[in-house]
Design an enzyme around this catalytic site. Structure first.
Site, mmCIF file in Angstrom:
data_model
loop_
_atom_site.group_PDB
_atom_site.id
_atom_site.type_symbol
_atom_site.label_atom_id
_atom_site.label_comp_id
_atom_site.label_asym_id
_atom_site.label_seq_id
_atom_site.Cartn_x
_atom_site.Cartn_y
_atom_site.Cartn_z
ATOM 1 N N ASP A 57 13.972 -6.279 -14.255
ATOM 2 C CA ASP A 57 14.463 -4.956 -14.637
ATOM 3 C C ASP A 57 15.151 -5.095 -15.991
ATOM 4 O O ASP A 57 15.999 -5.979 -16.171
ATOM 5 C CB ASP A 57 15.453 -4.452 -13.578
ATOM 6 C CG ASP A 57 15.927 -3.047 -13.847
ATOM 7 O OD1 ASP A 57 15.234 -2.105 -13.421
ATOM 8 O OD2 ASP A 57 16.984 -2.884 -14.488
ATOM 9 N N ASN A 65 17.213 4.714 -24.000
ATOM 10 C CA ASN A 65 16.680 6.080 -24.019
ATOM 11 C C ASN A 65 17.724 7.085 -24.499
ATOM 12 O O ASN A 65 17.416 7.976 -25.295
ATOM 13 C CB ASN A 65 16.180 6.490 -22.635
ATOM 14 C CG ASN A 65 14.810 5.948 -22.331
ATOM 15 O OD1 ASN A 65 14.020 5.678 -23.225
ATOM 16 N ND2 ASN A 65 14.519 5.776 -21.058
ATOM 17 N N HIS A 70 13.471 8.625 -26.141
ATOM 18 C CA HIS A 70 12.425 8.153 -25.234
ATOM 19 C C HIS A 70 11.240 7.523 -25.962
ATOM 20 O O HIS A 70 10.568 6.648 -25.399
ATOM 21 C CB HIS A 70 11.974 9.294 -24.318
ATOM 22 C CG HIS A 70 13.007 9.633 -23.295
ATOM 23 N ND1 HIS A 70 13.135 8.952 -22.108
ATOM 24 C CD2 HIS A 70 13.994 10.566 -23.297
ATOM 25 C CE1 HIS A 70 14.135 9.447 -21.416
ATOM 26 N NE2 HIS A 70 14.677 10.438 -22.113
ATOM 27 N N ASP A 74 9.842 4.035 -24.854
ATOM 28 C CA ASP A 74 8.439 3.744 -24.562
ATOM 29 C C ASP A 74 7.961 2.519 -25.334
ATOM 30 O O ASP A 74 7.233 1.677 -24.791
ATOM 31 C CB ASP A 74 7.553 4.946 -24.903
ATOM 32 C CG ASP A 74 7.674 6.076 -23.895
ATOM 33 O OD1 ASP A 74 8.325 5.900 -22.836
ATOM 34 O OD2 ASP A 74 7.106 7.160 -24.173
ATOM 35 N N GLU A 100 11.738 0.955 -15.624
ATOM 36 C CA GLU A 100 11.842 -0.287 -16.387
ATOM 37 C C GLU A 100 11.774 -1.519 -15.485
ATOM 38 O O GLU A 100 12.252 -2.589 -15.829
ATOM 39 C CB GLU A 100 13.126 -0.295 -17.223
ATOM 40 C CG GLU A 100 14.407 -0.381 -16.439
ATOM 41 C CD GLU A 100 14.944 0.950 -15.917
ATOM 42 O OE1 GLU A 100 16.091 0.968 -15.448
ATOM 43 O OE2 GLU A 100 14.229 1.969 -15.944
#
Length: 175
Positions: A57, A65, A70, A74, A100
């Site tokens: 993670d 973010n 975002h 990404d 994630e």
């Protein structure tokens, strides 16, 4: 005019494409959570124990973010996918299981070799973060590792174990 055989071949090819798309994460091009149980079953059928499951993670991803947007988030997820494909073998199975979180299934290696791959991944991810993020936002991840059949005799239980170990790593200070 197409022959019946040609139409059948085209339909089969289209079905394979749809199936591949259903089992692949659109953003990272890794396998997705939907494909995990079948991949695990195939791996334990083909390989001798142990089979390692590693749940990863990205640490503090929400901050990426929130602060960077975002689109940058990404890019980080795509970079993580690239780092995972590079750090692990083609025989290993790498999945984006959600947000994630990522999972790797690996067999035919020692625990020492697995630790070395994770260490190489940690270095590659840190470098990707230095390239993509401000200096005050290091890119790190936490991980939980489980072993089949020592820790669990089925995929569902193994998944739960690595998930709990991942969150234990996060509570212990991350990275």
């Amino acid at each position: 005019m197409h022959s019946t055989g040609t139409r059948i071949d085209e339909a089969l090819q289209q079905n394979r494409l749809i199936s591949d798309e259903a089992l692949t994460d659109v953003l990272t091009k890794l396998l997705n959570r939907r494909s995990l149980p079948a991949a695990f079953d195939a791996m334990i059928t083909r390989q001798s124990p142990p089979v390692f499951a590693v749940m990863l993670d990205i640490d503090h991803f929400k901050a990426v973010n929130d602060r960077m947007g975002h689109a940058v988030g990404d890019k980080i997820l795509i970079a993580m996918g690239t780092c995972l494909r590079t750090a692990f073998r083609t025989d290993d199975k790498v999945f984006r299981v959600g947000g994630e979180e990522f999972l790797i299934l690996s067999a035919g290696i020692t625990i020492e070799a697995l630790h070395e791959r994770i260490a190489n991944l940690r270095r590659a991810v840190a470098l990707a973060g230095r390239i993509s993020l401000p200096a005050d936002m290091p890119l790190t991840f936490s991980a939980g590792v489980g072993i089949w059949p020592e820790d669990a005799n089925n995929f569902g239980d193994l998944f739960d174990i690595v998930d709990k170990r991942l969150y234990c790593a996060k509570k212990s200070g991350r990275n």
